[in-house]
Scaffold this active site. Structure first.
Site, PDB file in Angstrom:
ATOM      1  N   HIS A  98      -1.572  40.190 -74.504  1.00 41.52           N
ATOM      2  CA  HIS A  98      -2.478  41.323 -74.235  1.00 41.52           C
ATOM      3  C   HIS A  98      -3.372  40.786 -73.132  1.00 41.52           C
ATOM      4  O   HIS A  98      -4.092  39.785 -73.347  1.00 41.52           O
ATOM      5  CB  HIS A  98      -3.264  41.671 -75.508  1.00 41.52           C
ATOM      6  CG  HIS A  98      -4.233  42.818 -75.368  1.00 41.52           C
ATOM      7  ND1 HIS A  98      -4.273  43.870 -76.263  1.00 41.52           N
ATOM      8  CD2 HIS A  98      -5.218  43.069 -74.452  1.00 41.52           C
ATOM      9  CE1 HIS A  98      -5.227  44.719 -75.901  1.00 41.52           C
ATOM     10  NE2 HIS A  98      -5.820  44.243 -74.803  1.00 41.52           N
ATOM     11  N   HIS A 100      -5.884  39.299 -70.675  1.00 41.28           N
ATOM     12  CA  HIS A 100      -7.253  38.848 -70.934  1.00 41.28           C
ATOM     13  C   HIS A 100      -7.721  37.950 -69.810  1.00 41.28           C
ATOM     14  O   HIS A 100      -6.926  37.240 -69.191  1.00 41.28           O
ATOM     15  CB  HIS A 100      -7.355  38.125 -72.273  1.00 41.28           C
ATOM     16  CG  HIS A 100      -6.317  37.055 -72.479  1.00 41.28           C
ATOM     17  ND1 HIS A 100      -5.023  37.346 -72.867  1.00 41.28           N
ATOM     18  CD2 HIS A 100      -6.372  35.721 -72.317  1.00 41.28           C
ATOM     19  CE1 HIS A 100      -4.322  36.219 -72.955  1.00 41.28           C
ATOM     20  NE2 HIS A 100      -5.116  35.221 -72.607  1.00 41.28           N
ATOM     21  N   HIS A 102     -10.391  34.881 -69.092  1.00 45.14           N
ATOM     22  CA  HIS A 102     -11.269  33.881 -69.680  1.00 45.14           C
ATOM     23  C   HIS A 102     -12.496  33.729 -68.767  1.00 45.14           C
ATOM     24  O   HIS A 102     -12.348  33.630 -67.545  1.00 45.14           O
ATOM     25  CB  HIS A 102     -10.586  32.511 -69.725  1.00 45.14           C
ATOM     26  CG  HIS A 102      -9.316  32.442 -70.530  1.00 45.14           C
ATOM     27  ND1 HIS A 102      -9.253  31.853 -71.776  1.00 45.14           N
ATOM     28  CD2 HIS A 102      -8.049  32.854 -70.252  1.00 45.14           C
ATOM     29  CE1 HIS A 102      -7.996  31.903 -72.233  1.00 45.14           C
ATOM     30  NE2 HIS A 102      -7.249  32.507 -71.318  1.00 45.14           N
TER      31      HIS A 102
END
Ligand code: 5GP
Ligand code: ZN
Length: 114
Positions: A98, A100, A102
């Site tokens: 999914h 993302h 950071h």
């Protein structure tokens, strides 16, 4: 998306330490932080990876990158700096499918990455 841990985190089915939420995005603390500040910024719509970014509404992409400096400011890492990372696919080191981003900060980060 069934069986996606980040979709479950968004729905509250898996607990997380939430940092921020809007209608379109969710931000929470990484369970295995790699720096004193380690947040994950995700769209609520399930897309697998950077390969599918063009299927996201550009407003959501914009919101993700608008919120990052605000999160950095709130977490006291604006001045010294930070790193925004997207891992894509197996060679990129992606372990959760999914998309993302950071946000890492609070220590001097090495470069190049491994
Ligand atoms: P990737 O390796 O795919 O770029 O990053 C996935 C990140 O998700 C990793 O840094 C990992 O520690 C984090 N992560 C995996 N499962 C969970 C979870 O259940 N809760 C939270 N907060 N983070 C998770
Ligand atoms: Zn998902």
């Amino acid at each position: 998306m069934e069986n996606c841990i980040f979709c479950k985190i968004i729905k509250g089915e898996i607990p997380s330490k939430k940092e921020y939420e809007s209608d379109s995005i969710f931000v929470f603390h990484d369970i295995t932080p790699q720096a004193p500040i380690h947040l994950l910024i995700i769209p609520k719509i399930h897309i697998t990876s950077m390969n599918e970014i063009n299927s996201l509404d550009p407003k959501v992409i914009h919101e993700i990158f608008q919120v990052i400096p605000k999160l950095a400011e709130k977490n006291g890492i604006s001045e010294k700096g930070y790193r925004v990372v997207n891992n894509c696919g197996s060679h990129g080191g992606q372990t959760v499918s999914h998309i993302h981003f950071h946000l890492l900060g609070g220590r001097h980060l090495q470069w190049p990455p491994g």
